[in-house]
Write an enzyme that holds these catalytic residues in place. Sequence first.
Site, PDB file in Angstrom:
ATOM      1  N   LYS A  47      -1.606   8.081  -3.440  1.00 24.51           N
ATOM      2  CA  LYS A  47      -2.097   7.901  -2.078  1.00 24.51           C
ATOM      3  C   LYS A  47      -3.255   8.830  -1.725  1.00 24.51           C
ATOM      4  O   LYS A  47      -3.932   8.605  -0.725  1.00 24.51           O
ATOM      5  CB  LYS A  47      -0.959   8.041  -1.062  1.00 24.51           C
ATOM      6  N   SER A 264       9.549   4.618  -7.872  1.00 21.97           N
ATOM      7  CA  SER A 264       8.652   3.462  -7.917  1.00 21.97           C
ATOM      8  C   SER A 264       7.941   3.381  -9.268  1.00 21.97           C
ATOM      9  O   SER A 264       7.532   2.291  -9.696  1.00 21.97           O
ATOM     10  CB  SER A 264       7.639   3.480  -6.758  1.00 21.97           C
TER      11      SER A 264
HETATM   12  N1  PMP Z   1       5.113   4.238  -4.829  1.00 23.37           N
HETATM   13  C1  PMP Z   1       5.110   5.298  -4.018  1.00 23.37           C
HETATM   14  C2  PMP Z   1       5.970   6.471  -4.370  1.00 23.37           C
HETATM   15  C3  PMP Z   1       4.323   5.281  -2.861  1.00 23.37           C
HETATM   16  O1  PMP Z   1       4.331   6.338  -2.029  1.00 23.37           O
HETATM   17  C4  PMP Z   1       3.545   4.124  -2.561  1.00 23.37           C
HETATM   18  C5  PMP Z   1       2.741   4.088  -1.305  1.00 23.37           C
HETATM   19  N2  PMP Z   1       3.447   3.565  -0.189  1.00 23.37           N
HETATM   20  C6  PMP Z   1       3.582   3.048  -3.441  1.00 23.37           C
HETATM   21  C7  PMP Z   1       4.372   3.137  -4.561  1.00 23.37           C
HETATM   22  C8  PMP Z   1       2.822   1.759  -3.165  1.00 23.37           C
HETATM   23  O2  PMP Z   1       1.423   1.887  -3.155  1.00 23.37           O
HETATM   24  P1  PMP Z   1       0.546   0.986  -2.177  1.00 23.37           P
HETATM   25  O3  PMP Z   1       0.735   1.494  -0.795  1.00 23.37           O
HETATM   26  O4  PMP Z   1      -0.869   1.192  -2.665  1.00 23.37           O
HETATM   27  O5  PMP Z   1       0.992  -0.427  -2.308  1.00 23.37           O
END
Ligand code: PMP
Length: 304
Positions: A47, A264
């Site tokens: 991010k 994630s």
């Molecule tokens: N994984 C984590 C740990 C995140 O903080 C985020 C951001 N919300 C994402 C995945 C997903 O990324 P994006 O917002 O670019 O879809």
Amino acid sequence: MDRTPSVSALDLVGNTPLLHLRNLGRETPGVELYAKAEWFNPGGSVKDRAALSMVLEAERTGELAPGKTLLDATSGNTGIAYAWIGAARGFPVKICLPQNASRERQRILRAHGVDLVLTSPMEQTDGAIREARRLYAEDPDRYYYCDQYSNANNWKAHYHGTAAEIWEQTAGRITHWVAGLGTSGTFMGTTRRLREFNSRIRCISFQPDFAFPGIEGLKHMGTAIVPPIYDPQLADEDRAVSDDQALEMVRRLAREEGLLVGPSSGAAMACTLSVARELKEGVVVTLFPDSGRNYLSERFWDEL
Ligand code: PMP
């Protein structure tokens, strides 16, 4: 003295390593697996890319002017990115965050001097989004509402950065791109640019398989407030990943690849392997959004 290089933390955002996952890749001979190691960003997550892109553009247009406070809702990583970038560039930051965000996250935010508004854990990021909208409506002159879910400079960070890096780091050999959906900025921006490089690259998004995921940072689009920047038509395919599959891969990445990643990233690995198992050959690239160090106080480590 005058040869001392002038580098700030802001210069270190992006250009993350592309890791070759050789050990987990043994399961799929003929298919090479790679992941962008996004915890190499100064704030520790993917991010930083989106936050820096949104902030620099808002400063350029004058929307984020002296006297304004940057306001947004986040599940944590974007907040951390705003927090350190705000401190480095000298503007105040106010973040709406679900109360169940980890203690480490909240402490990092407070360490950078962020004004934190904790929202209902039951409503996940949607509750934080509603609170940010309410605060902005109450006093629009006071804030620059960055709104990462609607802000095109979120996905453009990946269009100009992440995708170009992947193309270069694989010497144009990438055949498949796999990424999870939160704001969807990572998937949208990277996919758009990769398709321009080579329209045959297959782009696969994934989401948690139910409405209350334990996978921090991802959204279940069927039940959440759908981000305006999300275009469901863009993906060649959209897959579902369960919490259990994600955590199993967090464990395997820690033990078999030596990589301590967040849930994630485990989900990204699970989806990447599901794609790779269907192929005879290919170069499958995914992105690991953050490190497992952000989640050490969470219970799932005891269960792994
Ligand atoms: N994984 C984590 C740990 C995140 O903080 C985020 C951001 N919300 C994402 C995945 C997903 O990324 P994006 O917002 O670019 O879809």
